[in-house]
Enzyme design. Structure first.
Site, short mmCIF file in Angstrom:
data_model
loop_
_atom_site.label_atom_id
_atom_site.label_comp_id
_atom_site.label_asym_id
_atom_site.label_seq_id
_atom_site.Cartn_x
_atom_site.Cartn_y
_atom_site.Cartn_z
N GLY A 119 0.60 -1.29 -0.48
CA GLY A 119 -0.10 0.24 0.09
C GLY A 119 0.57 1.03 0.14
N THR A 131 1.34 3.31 2.25
CA THR A 131 1.55 3.68 3.45
C THR A 131 2.99 3.00 4.28
OG1 THR A 131 -0.64 4.33 4.78
CG2 THR A 131 1.02 4.28 6.15
N GLY A 187 -0.44 -1.83 5.97
CA GLY A 187 -1.52 -0.95 6.10
C GLY A 187 -2.54 -1.19 6.93
N GLU A 213 -0.48 -10.74 3.04
CA GLU A 213 -0.33 -9.61 3.80
C GLU A 213 -0.81 -10.84 5.53
OE1 GLU A 213 -2.87 -6.82 2.96
OE2 GLU A 213 -1.08 -5.31 2.65
N LYS A 253 -8.50 5.95 8.36
CA LYS A 253 -9.09 4.11 8.24
C LYS A 253 -9.58 4.12 9.92
CE LYS A 253 -6.82 4.73 4.73
NZ LYS A 253 -6.09 3.14 3.98
#
Ligand code: DER
Length: 236
Positions: A31, A33, A87, A108, A126
């Protein structure tokens, strides 16, 4: 921008808190971040990182590790990970999260499970009370291409997600294809259902042809959110 700064703030704070000098195997998520996670780890210096290996959660994550000059490792070779930083698309007050906005949630989840410590880093958008509040595109589901129409039908008619749809690519004709060669379905559910993410996750996981569900329950040890005012919110 304020948004990018908030991602960087979350990432730097999480690395400073959770990447310990004795840590040797570090999982790197996917992602927009996590580049700030890697940025902060690189700042620890070549000497600190030369004894470490970094395990990717997909092609983007692998490129990030390689381009940052960090040692690339394989989860086969390092099945136990000291800390994985990743993330999220949304994180509720019990640290359950929706992941898979980037179509990477299968690897992930493998690295989240393999880690002694799993840490989430995200911007202020988020940080929610309940899942499904801001992330409206639905629960990401990785499915084998052979079964996607059947899974869609079951989501529409049995699990109560009439809006579930196959994720189509933008810069490629046809559906998004994951790093594992599978398709992604996005399945929105009503807010009431999303208040029990574990049940939704279990029901979807049982559908034949589903590889992995982008709902992570009771996996993260802490979540770091950068705020617009430059502060950091930590949930644990
Ligand atoms: O797909 C994922 O789960 C990624 O972690 C991604 O959703 C994180 O989003 P970001 O780009 O806002 O960091």
């Amino acid at each position: 921008t304020v948004l990018e700064r908030s991602k960087q703030l979350a990432a730097w704070t999480a690395v400073d808190q959770h990447v310990k000098p004795e840590h040797r195997v570090i999982g790197i998520g996917s992602g927009s971040t996590v580049p700030y996670v890697v940025e902060r780890i690189v700042q620890l210096g070549a000497e600190a990182n030369e004894e470490r290996v970094f395990i990717p959660t997909g092609f983007q994550s692998k490129q990030l590790i390689v381009e940052s000059g960090l040692n690339l490792g394989d989860v086969d070779q390092f099945p136990t990970i000291d800390v994985t930083l990743d993330g999220a698309d949304e994180v509720d007050r019990e640290l359950n999260c929706i992941k898979g906005g980037g179509a990477c949630h299968l690897r992930e989840k493998v690295l989240a499970e393999a880690a002694n410590t799993f840490i989430l880093v995200a911007d202020y958008r988020k940080n929610v009370e309940h899942l499904g509040t801001t992330f409206k595109q639905g629960v990401p589901i990785e499915v084998v291409p052979f079964a996607y129409a059947k899974v869609l039908q079951n989501l529409h008619h049995i699990l109560g997600s009439p809006e579930a749809s196959l994720r189509m690519a933008v810069k490629k004709a046809g559906p998004v294809v994951s790093d594992n060669g599978n398709f992604i379905i996005d399945a929105p559910f009503d807010q009431e259902k999303m208040k029990d993410p574990f049940t939704i996750m279990a029901q979807i996981k049982m559908l034949t042809g589903v590889v992995e569900v982008g709902v992570f329950c009771h996996m993260a040890k802490a979540a770091y959110f950068g705020n617009q005012d430059g502060s950091v919110t930590i949930k644990w």
